[in-house]
Scaffold this active site. Structure first.
Site, PDB file in Angstrom:
ATOM      1  N   HIS A  80      66.564  31.740  44.890  1.00 56.31           N
ATOM      2  CA  HIS A  80      67.418  30.667  45.408  1.00 56.31           C
ATOM      3  C   HIS A  80      66.759  29.993  46.612  1.00 56.31           C
ATOM      4  CE1 HIS A  80      71.787  29.223  46.229  1.00 56.31           C
ATOM      5  NE2 HIS A  80      70.907  28.334  46.626  1.00 56.31           N
ATOM      6  N   HIS A  96      65.493  25.929  48.230  1.00 55.30           N
ATOM      7  CA  HIS A  96      65.525  24.470  48.129  1.00 55.30           C
ATOM      8  C   HIS A  96      64.175  23.964  48.608  1.00 55.30           C
ATOM      9  CE1 HIS A  96      69.886  24.312  47.340  1.00 55.30           C
ATOM     10  NE2 HIS A  96      69.908  25.408  48.084  1.00 55.30           N
ATOM     11  N   LEU A  97      63.396  23.446  47.676  1.00 59.06           N
ATOM     12  CA  LEU A  97      62.063  22.963  48.046  1.00 59.06           C
ATOM     13  C   LEU A  97      62.070  21.453  48.278  1.00 59.06           C
ATOM     14  CD1 LEU A  97      59.794  25.178  45.751  1.00 59.06           C
ATOM     15  CD2 LEU A  97      60.424  25.531  48.149  1.00 59.06           C
ATOM     16  N   HIS A 135      77.369  28.205  42.018  1.00 56.06           N
ATOM     17  CA  HIS A 135      77.711  28.141  43.445  1.00 56.06           C
ATOM     18  C   HIS A 135      79.232  28.151  43.475  1.00 56.06           C
ATOM     19  CE1 HIS A 135      77.665  25.999  47.544  1.00 56.06           C
ATOM     20  NE2 HIS A 135      78.886  25.785  47.114  1.00 56.06           N
ATOM     21  N   ASN A 184      76.611  26.927  53.732  1.00 55.83           N
ATOM     22  CA  ASN A 184      77.658  26.991  52.724  1.00 55.83           C
ATOM     23  C   ASN A 184      77.212  27.897  51.581  1.00 55.83           C
ATOM     24  OD1 ASN A 184      79.796  26.567  51.050  1.00 55.83           O
ATOM     25  ND2 ASN A 184      79.322  24.430  50.588  1.00 55.83           N
ATOM     26  N   HIS A 196      66.122  21.625  56.743  1.00 56.92           N
ATOM     27  CA  HIS A 196      66.652  20.334  57.187  1.00 56.92           C
ATOM     28  C   HIS A 196      65.864  19.900  58.418  1.00 56.92           C
ATOM     29  CE1 HIS A 196      70.089  20.211  54.510  1.00 56.92           C
ATOM     30  NE2 HIS A 196      70.416  21.443  54.859  1.00 56.92           N
ATOM     31  N   HIS A 200      74.730  33.396  46.252  1.00 55.14           N
ATOM     32  CA  HIS A 200      75.122  33.656  47.655  1.00 55.14           C
ATOM     33  C   HIS A 200      76.579  34.087  47.855  1.00 55.14           C
ATOM     34  CE1 HIS A 200      76.365  29.557  47.001  1.00 55.14           C
ATOM     35  NE2 HIS A 200      75.212  29.022  47.295  1.00 55.14           N
ATOM     36  N   ASN A 252      69.183  20.357  43.339  1.00 61.56           N
ATOM     37  CA  ASN A 252      69.906  19.312  44.089  1.00 61.56           C
ATOM     38  C   ASN A 252      68.959  18.469  44.930  1.00 61.56           C
ATOM     39  OD1 ASN A 252      69.384  21.426  45.866  1.00 61.56           O
ATOM     40  ND2 ASN A 252      71.198  21.041  47.092  1.00 61.56           N
ATOM     41  N   ASP A 290      68.476  31.409  49.855  1.00 61.67           N
ATOM     42  CA  ASP A 290      69.091  30.079  49.977  1.00 61.67           C
ATOM     43  C   ASP A 290      68.343  29.266  51.043  1.00 61.67           C
ATOM     44  OD1 ASP A 290      70.677  27.864  49.629  1.00 61.67           O
ATOM     45  OD2 ASP A 290      72.512  28.771  50.403  1.00 61.67           O
TER      46      ASP A 290
HETATM   47 ZN   LIG Z   1      74.758  27.037  47.097  1.00 60.16          ZN
END
Ligand SMILES: [Zn+2]
Lengths: 438, 349
Positions: free
Chosen positions: A67, A69-70, A185, A291, A322, A245, A101, A318
Site C-alpha cells: 500500500h 502512493h507513488l 478502503h 485517513n 505530500h 489500513h 488514485n 500507506d
Molecule cells: Zn486508503
C-alpha cells in the site's frame, strides 16, 4: 551474468522457517542456494562471485509494501515512481504495490502499462493496483481481466470506498474471476463529511469534526457479509477481500470473526496505527492527519494484538507523500497521509520486536512473505532457491536517526522525523542488483 | 513529536478490554504553547496557568480603573494587525479600540479586502504582515487551530480571536472578569475561587468556541459547569471536555442549580444538514421571564453576542437588571487591552 555471495549473516526466511546463520548465493536475478557458513565458498569462488560480508546482520527476503502512493501519473511534485522506489529501497523494500488514485486514475490497461514502463526508472519492483471502478467513482467496475493482463495485481478505489452494495458485490465477483484481490478502503464517506480526525472527546475539544469508529467498521462488516453470501452460495470462485489500513478494534474484531468462519478476508495495518494515537493531533499537527485517522489507545493496542495473534495479515505503510506547502495549511484543509517507507521496518522492530517480543521471523513474515502472498507476487517474500534475488540486510540491534530531508522521497510529511529508531537497513538488493547501500 | 511517542510507548494489553475505547483522555490543566510559539500568544485558554489568568485579570482591572491618559502611550508606535477571515463586529472593534486606547497602530486585513481573496495561504499572509512590521497578529478564522499555524510560522505573538469551533479565549477571560465582579469577588483567582458556583452554558455548544473556552476555564476555579442543549447541539462527548462538567438536557433543571446562566446563539450558518426545529428549540431552551423567575430568579444572565432576541433569549431578560451583557462588552475592552499589553511585553501581564 553476475553472482553474489552474502556470507556470515543471520538468515531469516519465513516460508522455510530458517532462522540461523546461513550463507546465500545469488546468480543474476535469482536465489541459487542457501548453505551453512562457508559451505558455498567454493562455488562462489568458481563463479567469481562478489562477496558481501553480512556478519552481525539479518539477511531476509526484501520487504514488500502492498500500500503505497507513488503519485505518478500526474502528481510528480509529491513523488515520482523513481523517487518513491528509491525511498522504498532505503527502507529495505524490494516490491511496492502502488495505489491508483493518481491523475489520471489508473483505471485502464494503458495507464497500468505506463506505470510499469522502464521509463519510470523504478529502482525496485512496482506492482500497480488498478482502480476497482471507472475513475474510482464507485459506479461502474473496470475490466479486471485486461487490467490484470496489463500488470495489475489487485483492484481498489483507495482513498474512496466502493460504497454501493451492488457495485461491491459485482466487484467481488469480477475480482474473484480474474484471480485478483478486491482491496477496500473501508470508510462510510456518507458519515465522514468534513471530518478530519478520530471522533471523540479530543475532536470535540479541538473543534474538529470526527470520523467515528463505525464509519470504518460498518463498511468492513458490510463487505464481509457480501463475501460470506458469495462464498456460501458456492457459485463461482471464492472472493478475496483485502481490507486496507485497519485502524479500529471494532473493524478488526469483524475480520477476526470472518477468518474464523473460513472466509478469504485479509487485512493490513499501517505502522502509524500501531505506533500513535489521536493524541498526536494536539497542536493541530498536520503530520498526524491521515485517513483512516489515528485512533484511541485501545484501538492502537488492538492493532498490536491483531499483528501478534495473526488477525492482521501484514504491515503496509500507506506511504502518502505530500508537498510541504500542502501540509502547512489549516488542519482541516491539509491533505491526508504521511510518508512511511523509510521508517516502517524500524517502527515495527521498535513496537513489535522490542516492546512485544515478536520474533524477527514473524516480523519478516508480516512485512515480506505475507504481503507478497496476499497480492500473488510469485517468487517474492522468500529466499528459496529460484525465487527472485530480493534481499534486505539490516542490523536489528543498532539505531539510526531519521532525517526526512535526507530521504530520496520528494516529500517529508512524517511525524517520525528526527526520531532515533532501532533497525538499520544496510543494503537492499532487488533482483540481484544492489539498489541501496548505507 | 513527544506526545506521539509517549502514547506509543505504552504497552498494549494482551487482549483488548471491551469498553476501553470509550475512555476519554484526561485533559491536563495547562498545556503550555509548543516550541517556537511566542509566549505572548494566547491560542487556547488551556495554555494559561491560574497565576497567569490572575495577572491578566489584575492588569485588566488596573487599565479599566485608571484614567485613559495614564496608559494612552503604553503601546505607542507598536504595530498590530487584525487578521479577520470571518466577519465580526464585537470582537474586532473591541480589539481595535483596546489597541488604540493603548496608543498602538492597527491595521485590519479582512478576507473581503485583501490577497486572501486571491488564495494566498495563511502562512504567507502572516509572513507578509510580519515583513510589514506587525508585532502581533489578532486572528479570527473559520478553521479550528489556524492560530497555531500562524503562530508557528510567524513566531509573532498571536491572539486567538475565535477559531472555527475551537476556542475564543479572550471571551472566556472577559466572561470570568464579569462573573467575578457580579459575584462580588476580587479579580484574582485560585482553584477555589468559584467553589459552590454553578454556571450553565446553554444552546449550540457543538459549534461554540465560547462554550469550549469557558468550559475549559471555569471548572479549574472550582465552578460546576452544566452544559445544556439538545442532543444535536450537545453531543455526549462534550462531558469529557473537563472533569466536573455535566450535561443536562432539561433547561429548567439546569437553571435551578445555577448562579450564572450563559446563553449562546444558535449558529444558523453552521446548522447545514441538521434537523433543528427552531420553534421547539425556543420552547425548550429560550430564556424568558417566566422561566427565569420560576427557576433562577437571582442568576446572572450572560450572552457573548450577537444575540438573536426572541430565539434564545427575550428582550426583557437581555435588557433586565440581572443581565450582564453590556458589562461583558465593557470588560472585553479591558481584557483585550491587558492581552495586547501582555503580548507585546513578552508574555508577562
Ligand atoms: Zn486508503
Amino acid at each position: 551474468m553476475k553472482s553474489i555471495l552474502i556470507k556470515g549473516g543471520h538468515l531469516i526466511d519465513p516460508p522455510s522457517r530458517t532462522d540461523r546463520l546461513r550463507d546465500l548465493l545469488i546468480h543474476d536475478n535469482k536465489i541459487v542456494e542457501l548453505g551453512d557458513p562457508g559451505k558455498l565458498n567454493a562455488t562462489a569462488k568458481k563463479e567469481g562471485a562478489e562477496i558481501i560480508d553480512a556478519t552481525g546482520l539479518i539477511v531476509a527476503p526484501g520487504l514488500v509494501d502492498i500500500h503505497v502512493h507513488l503519485r505518478e501519473p500526474g502528481q510528480g511534485y509529491k513523488e515520482t515512481i523513481e523517487s518513491g522506489t528509491k525511498a522504498g529501497a532505503m527502507g529495505g523494500f524490494t516490491a511496492l504495490c502502488c495505489m491508483p488514485n493518481t491523475s489520471p486514475v489508473v483505471d485502464s490497461p494503458e495507464i497500468t502499462r505506463w506505470v510499469l514502463s522502464p521509463e519510470r526508472n523504478a529502482v525496485i519492483r512496482v506492482f500497480p493496483v488498478a482502480a476497482a471502478t471507472r475513475g474510482s467513482m464507485g459506479e461502474a467496475i473496470t475490466e479486471y481481466g485486461s487490467l490484470k493482463a496489463a500488470g495489475a495485481v489487485g483492484v481498489s478505489d483507495d482513498g474512496k470506498p466502493v460504497l454501493q452494495d451492488a457495485v461491491m458485490h459485482q466487484a467481488l465477483i469480477a475480482a474473484a474471476r480474474a484471480g485478483l484481490p478486491m482491496i477496500q478502503h473501508a470508510e462510510n464517506t456518507k458519515i465522514t463529511v468534513g471530518a478530519s480526525m478520530n471522533a471523540g472527546a479530543r475532536a470535540f475539544r479541538l473543534g474538529l469534526r470526527g470520523m467515528s469508529v463505525e464509519a470504518e467498521s460498518g463498511i468492513v462488516e458490510r463487505d464481509i457479509r457480501l463475501v460470506r453470501e458469495l462464498t456460501t452460495s458456492g457459485k463461482g470462485p471464492r472472493p478475496h477481500l483485502h481490507v486496507q489500513h485497519v485502524s479500529t478494534a471494532k473493524a478488526m474484531e469483524a475480520i477476526r470473526h470472518a477468518k474464523r468462519a473460513g472466509l478469504h478476508v485479509t487485512c493490513e495495518v499501517a505502522p502509524h496505527h500501531f505506533m500513535l494515537t489521536d493524541e498526536a493531533v494536539e497542536g493541530y499537527n498536520t503530520h498526524a492527519k491521515m485517513n483512516p485517522p489515528l485512533r484511541s489507545e485501545a484501538d492502537r493496542a488492538a492493532m498490536v494484538t491483531a499483528l501478534l495473534d495473526g488477525t492482521a495479515d501484514c504491515i503496509a505503510t500507506d506511504h502518502a507523500p505530500h508537498a510541504v506547502h500542502e501540509k502547512e495549511q489549516e488542519f482541516e484543509k491539509a491533505p491526508n497521509g504521511i510518508t512511511g517507507l523509510e521508517t516502517a521496518l524500524s517502527l515495527s522492530i521498535k513496537m513489535l520486536h522490542h516492546q512485544h517480543r515478536m520474533p524477527l521471523l514473524r516480523l519478516i513474515h508480516l512485512m515480506s512473505t505475507a504481503p507478497a502472498h496476499i497480492m500473488g507476487l510469485r517468487g517474492r517474500g522468500t529466499l528459496a532457491p529460484e525465487a527472485f534475488a530480493d534481499v534486505v540486510l539490516f542490523d536489528p540491534k543498532s539505531t539510526w536517526t531519521f532525517n526526512a530531508r535526507n530521504s530520496p522521497s520528494k516529500s517529508r510529511n512524517t511525524p517520525f522525523d528526527g526520531q532515533t529508531l532501532p533497525g538499520v537497513v544496510k543494503m537492499t538488493i532487488s533482483e540481484g542488483r544492489v539498489v541501496y547501500k548505507a | 513529536m513527544s506526545p506521539a511517542t509517549k502514547s506509543a510507548s505504552k504497552s498494549a494489553p494482551k487482549s483488548v478490554p471491551k469498553k476501553a475505547a470509550a475512555q476519554a483522555p484526561q485533559p491536563k490543566a495547562t498545556t503550555p504553547p509548543a516550541d517556537g510559539i511566542h509566549p505572548g500568544s494566547l491560542l487556547s485558554i488551556t495554555q494559561l496557568s491560574l497565576e497567569e489568568v490572575s495577572n491578566i485579570l489584575a492588569l485588566a482591572e488596573r487599565l479599566a480603573g485608571e484614567s485613559s491618559s495614564k496608559h494612552a502611550t503604553l503601546l505607542e508606535n507598536r504595530k498590530l494587525a487584525l487578521l479577520f477571515y470571518e466577519s465580526s463586529t464585537r470582537t474586532r472593534t473591541s480589539f481595535e479600540l483596546a489597541a488604540k486606547s493603548l496608543g498602538a497602530m492597527t491595521t485590519l486585513v479582512s478576507d473581503k479586502s485583501s490577497s486572501i481573496e486571491k488564495g494566498e495561504s495563511l502562512k504567507d499572509t502572516g509572513l507578509t504582515l510580519r515583513a510589514l512590521g506587525a508585532e502581533c497578529i489578532i486572528l479570527r478564522h473559520n478553521a479550528s487551530g489556524s492560530p497555531y499555524l500562524l503562530a508557528k510560522h510567524t513566531g509573532l505573538p498571536v491572539l486567538n480571536a475565535g477559531d472555527g469551533m475551537h476556542e475564543h479565549p479572550s471571551q472566556a477571560l472577559l466572561d470570568l472578569r464579569t462573573i467575578l465582579s457580579r459575584l462580588g469577588k476580587k479579580q484574582a483567582v485560585t482553584e477555589t475561587t468559584l467553589d459552590g458556583i454553578t454556571v450553565c452554558i446553554t444552546g449550540d455548544i457543538l459549534h461554540s468556541r465560547v462554550a469550549r473556552s469557558n468550559a475549559l476555564l471555569l471548572p479549574r476555579l472550582g465552578a460546576k459547569v452544566i452544559l445544556c442543549g439538545p442532543q444535536q447541539l450537545l453531543p455526549p462527548e462534550a462531558v469529557d471536555l473537563y472533569p466536573g462538567i455535566t450535561l443536562e438536557r432539561d433547561f429548567d433543571k439546569a437553571l435551578q442549580q445555577s448562579q450564572v446562566a450563559m446563553m449562546l446563539r444558535i449558529q444558523k450558518e453552521r446548522l447545514a444538514g441538521m434537523q433543528i426545529d427552531l420553534a421547539d428549540y425556543q420552547k425548550q431552551y429560550q430564556l424568558h421571564e417566566d422561566r427565569y423567575f420560576k427557576h433562577a430568579p437571582n442568576a446572572v444572565v450572560m450572552h457573548p453576542g450577537p444575540m438573536i432576541r426572541g430565539l434564545e433569549i427575550t428582550a426583557d431578560i437581555a435588557d433586565g437588571p440581572s443581565s450582564a451583557i453590556e458589562e461583558q462588552v465593557r470588560n472585553g475592552l479591558a481584557i483585550r487591552m491587558a492581552l495586547l499589553a501582555r503580548a507585546l511585553n513578552g508574555g508577562a501581564a
